[in-house]
Design a protein around this motif. Structure first.
Motif, mmCIF file in Angstrom:
data_model
loop_
_atom_site.group_PDB
_atom_site.id
_atom_site.type_symbol
_atom_site.label_atom_id
_atom_site.label_comp_id
_atom_site.label_asym_id
_atom_site.label_seq_id
_atom_site.Cartn_x
_atom_site.Cartn_y
_atom_site.Cartn_z
ATOM 1 N N GLU A 1 45.069 50.710 35.822
ATOM 2 C CA GLU A 1 45.865 49.721 36.562
ATOM 3 C C GLU A 1 45.995 50.124 38.025
ATOM 4 O O GLU A 1 45.962 49.276 38.922
ATOM 5 C CB GLU A 1 47.249 49.578 35.916
ATOM 6 N N GLU B 1 47.866 55.731 27.018
ATOM 7 C CA GLU B 1 48.871 55.385 28.017
ATOM 8 C C GLU B 1 48.461 55.889 29.402
ATOM 9 O O GLU B 1 48.563 55.162 30.403
ATOM 10 C CB GLU B 1 50.226 55.983 27.626
ATOM 11 N N LYS C 1 47.467 53.361 32.585
ATOM 12 C CA LYS C 1 48.175 53.419 33.868
ATOM 13 C C LYS C 1 47.216 53.734 35.011
ATOM 14 O O LYS C 1 47.317 53.170 36.110
ATOM 15 C CB LYS C 1 49.280 54.480 33.816
#
Length: 419
Positions: free
Chosen positions: A118, A111, A115
């Motif tokens: 991105e 996770e 993130k």
């Protein structure tokens, strides 16, 4: 307006394509199409001699240049003494596999990395001025992933067992920011026909719109009154309005006769390209994963011939200890091609044989790559840089070539590159 591009590797080719699309008269100089993104034919078999998998190239480049990727599944397999861990392309399946293997914190790791990646793609990939580490750190903190910027070893230790660490970073990167973990953690794929297909496809597109390639190495970058004005090739001079070098920054400044010291040392990496009679025999535990990138303590191994029927034979490519790899991957050997820093320096005109042009660690990260205050420019007017020695760094991405071309278009034409 004429642009001269030094280097026909993937970055030089991508830069040439976009410069030409915006109206520049473009000439590329190199005696080796593709540079380290190459396919070499030995005994009728195609090997990816230097780079061997594609993962960092943005989707828009893969689609624009119609790169025929082969997406193996699992992407990667970590082969340890007590367990075999495949990294499946499907996220839920991948997370379940890692948790079942005892990596309880992997979902949180994935996770955080997702993130952070991105964020990089959204704000820090297609840029004309490289970001500082501070800028990236501040933006990471805003979205709660600031620990990705901790030292790599510290970041990995928080989420993964120690015996998995070197499947995510290379030795020597332990104290560099965990940013490098995210940089290398990707959906790696094979390319049909070898990595040279990447360069060939980009070149064909560039040639169709009028980019010229002269099959020569340049001898000198001509500088007058602190301004790059052209290049010398043998006894011939080619004038230009702008020069973009995608060669190593050290080689570029040498050609321009500009005295600048880069901290280079000859690394100890070795890559072997082994041609075999047939697919190698392995133990039962790993037999079902020969289509993937296999990481174990002896090295990193790929057998692209398992999926690519365009190789003309069976090739196994790996970086690591030859004896340890061949002990686990058994077969009749027809030929061994060995590439290391010493001969790569000669073959690819690569100072110190560094595959990334400059080390992927401090001080050569973020806006420190290749030097603070340079970005995609040099201290010499009209001389730009756009190779692996610029931000974001090495591997086959095309991002430095694209970003440097975009900066030239802004500087010379006063407009942005819109694609």
């Amino acid at each position: 307006m004429r642009a001269i591009v030094i280097g026909a590797g993937h970055n030089g080719l991508i830069a040439s394509y976009y410069l030409r699309k915006t109206g520049f008269d473009v000439i590329i100089f190199d005696n080796r199409l593709g540079g380290m993104t190459d396919t070499t034919v030995i005994k009728g078999v195609k090997i990816s001699r230097a780079s061997y998998v594609l993962g960092l190239m943005p989707r828009k480049f893969v689609e624009e240049f119609e790169i025929p990727v082969i997406q193996q599944d699992p992407v990667q397999t970590i082969w340890l003494e007590d367990r075999v861990i495949p990294f499946w392309r499907d996220r839920e399946k991948r997370i379940k596999e890692l948790v079942n293997a005892g990596e309880d914190k992997f979902p949180e790791f994935e996770e955080k990395i997702t993130k952070f990646k991105e964020l990089l793609e959204r704000k820090f990939t297609f840029v004309t001025t490289p970001p500082s580490e501070k800028e990236v750190r501040e933006e990471a903190k805003k979205i709660g992933v600031e620990d990705v910027m901790r030292p790599s070893k510290e970041f990995l230790s928080k989420y993964l067992s120690e015996d998995l660490h070197y499947s995510f970073i290379y030795p020597g990167m332990e104290n560099s920011p965990g940013y490098l973990v995210s940089y290398f953690y990707n959906d790696w794929s094979f390319v049909k026909g070898g990595m040279g297909t990447v360069a060939e496809n980009i070149y064909e597109k560039a040639k169709k719109i009028g980019v010229d390639l002269i099959n020569e190495k340049i001898d000198k970058i001509l500088v007058e009154n602190d301004k790059a004005v052209g290049v010398k090739v043998k006894d011939k001079v080619y004038k230009a309005d702008v020069i973009l070098s995608t060669a190593s920054p050290a080689e570029t400044m040498r050609l321009a006769e500009y005295d600048h010291k880069f901290f280079l040392h000859k690394p100890g990496w070795v890559k072997y390209n082994v041609i075999l009679r047939e697919i190698p025999k392995v133990c039962e535990r790993i037999k079902g994963f020969l289509n993937s990138i296999i990481d174990f303590e002896g090295g990193e191994v790929v057998i692209p011939s398992v999926l690519d029927d365009n190789r003309g034979g069976v090739v196994m490519e790996f970086m690591g200890n030859y004896d340890e790899v061949m002990e686990r991957f058994k077969g009749e050997i027809l030929h061994v091609d060995k590439l290391n820093a010493k001969n790569a320096e000669e073959i690819y005109n690569l100072p110190a044989g560094d595959l990334n042009h400059l080390p992927m660690r401090e001080p050569y990260l973020f806006d420190g790559r290749p030097e603070k205050g340079w970005g995609y420019k040099t201290p010499i007017n009209n001389l730009y840089l756009g190779g692996a020695g610029t931000y974001p760094g090495g591997q086959v991405s095309g991002i430095p070539g694209y970003n440097s071309a975009r900066l030239i278009i802004l500087d010379k034409l006063g407009r942005d590159l819109i694609t």
